[in-house]
Design a protein around this motif. Sequence first.
Motif, short mmCIF file in Angstrom:
data_model
loop_
_atom_site.label_atom_id
_atom_site.label_comp_id
_atom_site.label_asym_id
_atom_site.label_seq_id
_atom_site.Cartn_x
_atom_site.Cartn_y
_atom_site.Cartn_z
N TYR A 128 0.84 -1.20 0.00
CA TYR A 128 0.00 0.00 0.00
C TYR A 128 0.88 1.25 0.00
CZ TYR A 128 -3.21 3.61 1.53
OH TYR A 128 -3.93 4.78 1.63
N MET A 129 1.88 1.27 0.85
CA MET A 129 2.74 2.45 0.94
C MET A 129 3.50 2.70 -0.35
SD MET A 129 4.09 2.14 4.89
CE MET A 129 5.09 3.64 4.85
N ILE A 130 3.98 1.65 -0.97
CA ILE A 130 4.69 1.80 -2.25
C ILE A 130 3.75 2.38 -3.31
CG2 ILE A 130 5.74 0.51 -4.17
CD1 ILE A 130 6.96 -1.34 -1.95
N SER A 131 2.52 1.87 -3.37
CA SER A 131 1.58 2.39 -4.36
C SER A 131 1.22 3.85 -4.07
CB SER A 131 0.33 1.52 -4.46
OG SER A 131 -0.47 1.65 -3.30
N GLU A 132 1.13 4.21 -2.81
CA GLU A 132 0.83 5.60 -2.44
C GLU A 132 2.00 6.52 -2.77
OE1 GLU A 132 -2.20 7.08 -0.76
OE2 GLU A 132 -2.70 5.38 -2.05
N ALA A 133 3.20 6.06 -2.55
CA ALA A 133 4.38 6.90 -2.73
C ALA A 133 4.82 7.01 -4.19
CB ALA A 133 5.53 6.37 -1.89
N TYR A 134 4.69 5.92 -4.91
CA TYR A 134 5.28 5.87 -6.25
C TYR A 134 4.27 5.59 -7.35
CZ TYR A 134 9.19 5.37 -3.10
OH TYR A 134 10.06 5.55 -2.06
N GLY A 135 3.00 5.46 -6.99
CA GLY A 135 1.97 5.16 -7.97
C GLY A 135 1.80 3.66 -8.10
N ALA A 136 0.76 3.27 -8.76
CA ALA A 136 0.46 1.85 -8.94
C ALA A 136 1.60 1.17 -9.66
CB ALA A 136 -0.84 1.68 -9.72
#
Length: 142
Positions: A128-136
Amino acid sequence: MTPEQITLVQQSFSKVAPISEQAAVLFYDRLFEVAPSVRAMFPQDMTEQRKKLMGMLAAVVGGLSNLETILPAASALAKRHVAYGAKAEHYPVVGATLLWTLEKGLGEAWTPELAKAWTDAYGVLSGYMISEAYGAQPQAAE
């Protein structure tokens, strides 16, 4: 995560909480040992950083039963990490370091079942954090 896994994570963290200061020292010492390049992202005096780590872990573990309550804070944290220089590839290293720390701190209480519960919990949150920080993340071509 299953309700049983959530219970396992929460119960095991209650055993880590009393030794949170030592656990945080162990975590960061290990992180800087396995990924020395990340040391520059942190202050020289790690006292407050260690408290922040354990506070965030406590909040996340406490919120596992109701993820929606912790996702806004996780999103904000992920975005702040980008400003500090964190990259998506750092998340697996941090996860492995967290699991190593828990294994050391919990000793014989660290079981394969507990390791899987923590791995799954970290996977959900870090994804979740990776998708929030860097996009899907792009889907693999089929």
